[in-house]
Scaffold this motif. Structure first.
Motif, PDB file in Angstrom:
ATOM      1  N   TYR A  30       0.058  27.251 -11.415  1.00  0.00           N
ATOM      2  CA  TYR A  30       0.964  27.349 -10.201  1.00  0.00           C
ATOM      3  C   TYR A  30       0.616  29.565  -9.908  1.00  0.00           C
ATOM      4  N   VAL A  31       0.370  29.929 -10.427  1.00  0.00           N
ATOM      5  CA  VAL A  31      -0.489  31.519  -9.869  1.00  0.00           C
ATOM      6  C   VAL A  31      -1.671  30.700  -9.535  1.00  0.00           C
ATOM      7  N   ALA A  32      -2.377  30.323 -10.742  1.00  0.00           N
ATOM      8  CA  ALA A  32      -3.928  30.397 -10.490  1.00  0.00           C
ATOM      9  C   ALA A  32      -3.832  29.579  -8.386  1.00  0.00           C
ATOM     10  N   THR A  33      -3.316  28.193  -8.832  1.00  0.00           N
ATOM     11  CA  THR A  33      -3.173  27.510  -7.569  1.00  0.00           C
ATOM     12  C   THR A  33      -3.304  28.374  -5.902  1.00  0.00           C
ATOM     13  N   ALA A  34      -2.084  28.779  -6.408  1.00  0.00           N
ATOM     14  CA  ALA A  34      -1.772  29.698  -4.790  1.00  0.00           C
ATOM     15  C   ALA A  34      -2.326  30.475  -5.017  1.00  0.00           C
ATOM     16  N   LEU A  35      -2.740  31.115  -5.534  1.00  0.00           N
ATOM     17  CA  LEU A  35      -3.701  32.525  -4.955  1.00  0.00           C
ATOM     18  C   LEU A  35      -5.318  31.696  -4.869  1.00  0.00           C
ATOM     19  N   GLU A  36      -5.723  30.832  -5.196  1.00  0.00           N
ATOM     20  CA  GLU A  36      -7.017  30.083  -4.575  1.00  0.00           C
ATOM     21  C   GLU A  36      -6.526  29.912  -3.523  1.00  0.00           C
ATOM     22  N   LYS A  37      -5.578  28.904  -3.231  1.00  0.00           N
ATOM     23  CA  LYS A  37      -5.267  28.823  -1.379  1.00  0.00           C
ATOM     24  C   LYS A  37      -5.606  29.822  -0.924  1.00  0.00           C
ATOM     25  N   ARG A  38      -4.515  30.614  -1.015  1.00  0.00           N
ATOM     26  CA  ARG A  38      -3.999  31.687  -0.542  1.00  0.00           C
ATOM     27  C   ARG A  38      -5.586  33.038  -0.273  1.00  0.00           C
ATOM     28  N   THR A  39      -6.784  32.734  -0.724  1.00  0.00           N
ATOM     29  CA  THR A  39      -7.504  33.906  -1.806  1.00  0.00           C
ATOM     30  C   THR A  39      -8.508  33.317  -0.545  1.00  0.00           C
ATOM     31  N   LYS A  40      -9.273  31.762  -0.575  1.00  0.00           N
ATOM     32  CA  LYS A  40     -10.157  30.899  -0.074  1.00  0.00           C
ATOM     33  C   LYS A  40     -11.820  31.367  -0.377  1.00  0.00           C
ATOM     34  N   GLY A  41     -10.978  32.064  -2.434  1.00  0.00           N
ATOM     35  CA  GLY A  41     -12.405  32.529  -2.343  1.00  0.00           C
ATOM     36  C   GLY A  41     -12.836  34.272  -1.433  1.00  0.00           C
ATOM     37  N   ASN A  42     -12.486  34.523  -0.964  1.00  0.00           N
ATOM     38  CA  ASN A  42     -12.522  35.922  -0.576  1.00  0.00           C
ATOM     39  C   ASN A  42     -11.759  36.781  -1.164  1.00  0.00           C
ATOM     40  N   PRO A  43     -12.186  37.515  -1.762  1.00  0.00           N
ATOM     41  CA  PRO A  43     -11.769  39.128  -3.070  1.00  0.00           C
ATOM     42  C   PRO A  43     -10.950  40.167  -2.613  1.00  0.00           C
TER      43      PRO A  43
END
Length: 727
Positions: A503-516
């Protein structure tokens, strides 16, 4: 002088005993002893070709697939090592759903030409074994006549030697499955859950800038509480011998209320036993660290340093076997039941659990936890998992023995909640509000004596009433029962945390869209949402209080008060079986079968106890009461015939009334046992819970009342006072 009862003779023997304790042979130091009977990585490195060792180590440390082509080389080295140390046999050791350890022994010897025999051990014999699977519980996965089962070498848990005065056995930890590939054991889903956990944790770590993180695994350090009583008294208690707990026993005049047992001086015979146990465990590489007197009289604890969870689960099974098998050498019996004695504390197995990535503890807050975003994300993920899947955690510790303990004053209640402590709670509160200003700093504790040094003081206290408590750099799951395998609770913890990290990884991947550069803001928003979502499960107060039970109900937290409620709740909700299927831990068939097995075991436990209860009461205790009744009646009749007037028969009448109560209770339990339960396994279990268990309690009350009035020289069972205080 020969006394009246076997019990009195046993007590007299114990009182007169001049203990001559077994003296351990002088051996190497503890450091040299440690893992000396383990085919460890160090031993592998010495004996295997470099390329073979590297492949094995990558499987053990990094979870990479095992290459079967190297099996013959490993088997030859393992056989040579074992034979050098006196082994004549090898055994695939596995952990079926009985909760016990199982092993099939085979000799190294094989016939050869000319009437000779040679020692053989091939790669195939190392990798796979074939024990009969038909007699182990399967919950309907297979018919009794479908006998074939397989054991598969678990290279991640090291092989070891089981010592015996007449020879040694090479023991190989294995997984156990059916011919159809269904898991029939505790290890297989544990390994699957660790694989799922690593996969999801890797995703989170990569978001935090770890390009190639080490393998992530859960760690465990299960504490073990147990009782030791004199074996002569144990053998005179059929309930202890068969059921592992006393079904009867009036309260001793002294229990644990003086609080003088806890951390007291360890009795000499017990300490000798502990030294022996520890030496055996050291040889097997089991990192036992702590020993002490526990709260109840004759209760003790052993605790290891925590290690890889799969290895820790295997080691825990060995710890229980070693405790049981060593006790008789010292004239003792080791009781691992959760509640062997009513009215005093029972025994648990506090499961210390954390996450490791290589040598890094992912739940280590550091000096400034409010700035440690990675730690906060992993910690919040665990809290979210416990909140969302609390019924699964509760079901993982549900069995008949633990029903006597959970919710009592020595154990966490059946309501699953999380204790975070003052420092973390303060940080979580700040995160929920959207701004973190800092974290509480550890203080110094000054005792007020000049010769004593100032002590570093933790930023928060511990909460021994919480079922799931953060204790500095790990969580402690305190609801696990003392007789249980820790594998089941570990499977649940690993799987629900894997789901939460997904859940965490999916949410962060969606919110950051690859931008650190977006990570910091995304983490803050996600933490705020997760804390708000899971707020209800966080509780730092007294979990034993009635007020908390009311508050927990207001918060909507589940409260499964017994095994039947706990297991049926997860059976009836398809969300849980889908969870295990999604992460490849248990198939729907495997999940359903395990719940069937656990409820069936509950029924068998209660059925066995109820038969014992009936037989002991009717065949041993009622006859003793009737003899005393006859003596009192004969005495009253003799006094009356001698012309004495106003003979007082009050005591006889009181005894007669109590005998009548017991006779009625025995008749009641006889009918409760015989009454068939309609429907499936859940209905069957409910019958035992609602009809048989109360009937057993009625018999117990009647027996315990009789124990207080029947003449001591007629009472056949060792009493609580004798069992708990004769050492």
């Amino acid at each position: 002088m020969k006394l009246t009862t076997a019990r009195q003779n046993a007590v007299a023997e114990i009182a007169a005993e001049n203990w001559s304790l077994p003296k351990l042979a002088a051996e190497r130091s503890a450091e040299e002893l440690f893992a000396s009977n383990v085919f460890s990585e160090a031993e592998m490195e010495r004996r295997l070709p470099k390329h073979v060792f590297r492949q094995l180590r990558s499987t053990i440390r990094e979870g990479k697939p095992l290459d079967p082509a190297i099996a013959d080389v490993v088997a030859a080295a393992m056989k040579a090592w074992a034979i050098e140390k006196g082994a004549t046999h090898y055994a695939h050791v596995f952990y079926p759903l009985t909760g016990q350890t199982a092993e099939k022994h085979d000799s190294f010897l094989s016939p050869a030409a000319g009437g000779r025999a040679v020692a053989e051990f091939s790669g195939k014999q190392l990798i796979i074994g074939e024990p009969d699977a038909s007699s182990f519980p399967s919950g309907g996965l297979r018919a009794t006549f479908e006998a074939r089962g397989y054991t598969a070498w678990d290279v991640t848990s090291p092989a070891y030697l089981l010592e015996n005065p007449n020879g040694n056995t090479l023991c190989i930890p294995t997984a156990f499955c059916s011919w159809t590939g269904d898991a029939l054991d505790k290890k297989t889903p544990l390994l699957r859950s660790m694989q799922a956990l690593n996969k999801q944790a890797q995703r989170v770590l990569k978001l935090f800038g770890h390009a190639n993180p080490d393998y992530v695994f859960s760690t465990a350090g299960p504490e073990q509480e147990y009782f030791l009583i004199d074996r002569r008294l144990f053998m005179l208690r059929p309930d202890l011998v068969i059921a592992g707990r006393t079904l009867f026993g009036a309260k001793s005049a002294k229990g644990q209320e003086f609080e003088d047992q806890y951390f007291g001086a360890i009795p000499e015979r017990v300490l000798a036993f502990m030294f022996d146990v520890e030496r055996q465990l050291y040889k097997l590489g089991i990192p036992v660290k702590t020993r002490h007197n526990e709260v109840a009289p004759s209760q003790y604890e052993l605790a290891p340093v925590y290690e890889n969870a799969n290895v820790a689960a295997d080691h825990q099974q060995t710890v229980m076997l070693t405790l049981r098998n060593t006790a008789p050498k010292y004239g003792l019996a080791c009781l691992l039941h959760e509640k062997p004695f009513a009215g005093i504390n029972g025994s648990g197995k506090h499961l210390n659990w954390s996450l490791a990535c290589g040598n890094t503890n992912l739940l280590e807050p550091g000096d400034t936890p409010h700035e440690n975003a990675q730690f906060l994300v992993f910690c919040a993920a665990v809290v979210r998992a416990v909140h969302k899947f609390a019924p699964l955690l509760r079901a993982s510790v549900a069995h008949a023995g633990n029903d006597h303990r959970l919710g009592a004053n020595e154990a966490p209640p059946a309501i699953i909640s999380v204790f975070l402590g003052d420092m973390l709670t303060d940080i979580f509160n700040q995160l929920e509000q959207g701004r973190v200003n800092g974290s509480k700093k550890p203080d110094t504790l000054r005792i007020g004596v000049d010769t004593l040094p100032p002590l570093p003081k933790d930023a928060g206290d511990r909460n021994r009433t919480s079922p799931f408590a953060f204790t500095g750099n790990k969580f402690e799951f305190r609801a696990v029962g003392s007789s249980q395998s820790v594998a089941g609770p570990l499977v649940v913890l690993n799987t629900i945390v894997a789901e939460s990290l997904d859940y965490v990884a999916t949410a962060l991947e969606k919110r950051t869209k690859g931008n650190p550069s977006k990570l910091n803001a995304a983490v803050q928003d996600l933490l705020r949402d997760m804390i708000r979502e899971s707020r209800a499960v966080i509780f730092n107060g007294d979990n034993y209080s009635a007020a908390w039970h009311q508050e927990a109900e207001r918060r909507g937290l589940p409260n499964a008060r017994n095994t039947v409620d706990a297991i049926s709740a997860v059976m009836e909700d398809s969300e849980y079986e889908k969870l295990f299927e999604k992460y490849g831990v248990l198939t729907k068939r495997e999940f359903q079968s395990r719940n069937e097995i656990y409820l069936e075991r509950y029924c068998k436990d209660i059925h066995t106890e109820s038969l014992l209860c009936h037989r002991i009461a009717s065949q041993i205790l009622l006859p003793a009461a009737h003899r005393h009744q006859g003596e009192l009646a004969a005495s009253a009749a003799a006094m009356a015939s001698a012309g004495l007037k106003n003979v007082d028969t009050t005591f006889l009448q009181r005894l007669t009334e109590r005998v009548a109560v017991l006779e009625k209770a025995v008749d009641h339990i006889d009918k409760a046992i015989a009454h068939p339960s309609d429907g499936g396994i859940v209905a069957h279990a409910r019958h035992y819970r609602d009809e048989v268990v109360p009937a057993m309690l009625d018999v117990r009350k009647a027996v315990d009342a009789l124990e207080m009035v029947v003449a001591d020289d007629l009472w056949p069972l060792p009493t609580y006072q004798e069992m708990l205080f004769l050492r």
